[in-house]
Design an enzyme around this catalytic site. Sequence first.
Site, PDB file in Angstrom:
ATOM      1  N   TYR A  71      36.425 -31.881  25.104  1.00 18.74           N
ATOM      2  CA  TYR A  71      37.402 -30.830  25.356  1.00 18.74           C
ATOM      3  C   TYR A  71      38.811 -31.403  25.156  1.00 18.74           C
ATOM      4  CZ  TYR A  71      33.755 -27.958  27.634  1.00 18.74           C
ATOM      5  OH  TYR A  71      32.631 -27.213  27.913  1.00 18.74           O
ATOM      6  N   PHE A 226      29.931 -18.478  28.679  1.00 18.70           N
ATOM      7  CA  PHE A 226      30.318 -17.187  28.101  1.00 18.70           C
ATOM      8  C   PHE A 226      29.980 -16.053  29.068  1.00 18.70           C
ATOM      9  CE2 PHE A 226      29.437 -18.950  23.546  1.00 18.70           C
ATOM     10  CZ  PHE A 226      30.505 -19.809  23.680  1.00 18.70           C
ATOM     11  N   LEU A 228      31.594 -13.698  30.114  1.00 12.18           N
ATOM     12  CA  LEU A 228      32.154 -12.407  29.714  1.00 12.18           C
ATOM     13  C   LEU A 228      31.995 -12.159  28.221  1.00 12.18           C
ATOM     14  CD1 LEU A 228      35.410 -12.555  31.852  1.00 12.18           C
ATOM     15  CD2 LEU A 228      33.319 -11.257  32.348  1.00 12.18           C
TER      16      LEU A 228
END
Length: 314
Positions: A71, A226, A228
């Site tokens: 990340y 995920f 949403l």
Amino acid sequence: MLGTGTSSTDLTAAGLPRAGGASTLAGRTVSRIGFGAMQLERLQGDRRTALALVRRAVELGVDHIDTADFYGNGFVNEVIREAIRPGDGVLVVTKVGGAPNPDGPIPVRPAQRPEELRASVEDNLRGLGLDRLPIVNLRRLDMGPGLIAEGDQAVGLDDQLAVLTALRDEGKIGAIGLSNVTFSMLRRALPAGIVCVQNAYNLLTRGDDDMLVACVAEGIAWVPFFPLGSTFAELPSVADEPAVRAVARSLGRTPAQVGLAWLLRRSPNVLLIPGTADAGHLAENVAAASITFDADTLAMLNAVPSRSADVPLR
């Protein structure tokens, strides 16, 4: 300096609320709403804001954070290391199976081979400043959403679990989780002592309901990524679903909050790690836990058809 994530600090005793109530992760009581740190990479030009956001999450009762060395090419782990204090009692969950690819079309590349998994564990240890990673999730790349492993990256699950088990025996990781796996993979991995499963799952993508039920029976936390949808343009967005928007209007909440609240009520072993780079959205995510649905509203949401989340990238 970041602690090991094994502190016995109790949020309630410290006067902090449990975000979303309490559940268990790797045998430890945690808040049901955590924080997915991936979007902190958007703040690479504003480190102070990134640090403040992580501190605000702790203030709101968040005590588990999901991160990975890939990340932001290590930036996110550096922020977590600086922001989290040993007394916070925050459980840091890391991920392996990918590696930074800052100059590529996608900022992460597959890193599935056993020696790459070991290297990723070492990278996470260094980036977070830890002697042991409390939980390491193995991100499989057999299917979408996201990258698909090909060639020498198509590695057998047993070989991957062998190196992670060895790392656990060496004391470098505390527990093993799985990410983006099928039900058959989970069954094969159970003897390794799996503590959590991260799969794409939300109100519009419920193909793993049988696996969710099995995880309840096995005492395994279900941590949907995920939550949403909509991370890829091809994925349906929970916030755009008409039924979700109608419920949000009736309750005076946002569609995103309704989608998160539905997940919390789907099963008691669900832990959420919604991500954001915005303090306002962070507060809204935590506040979603206070939403209640009457029977008719919940039935309307449950009646929304489920769709596929298999969106591969190569």
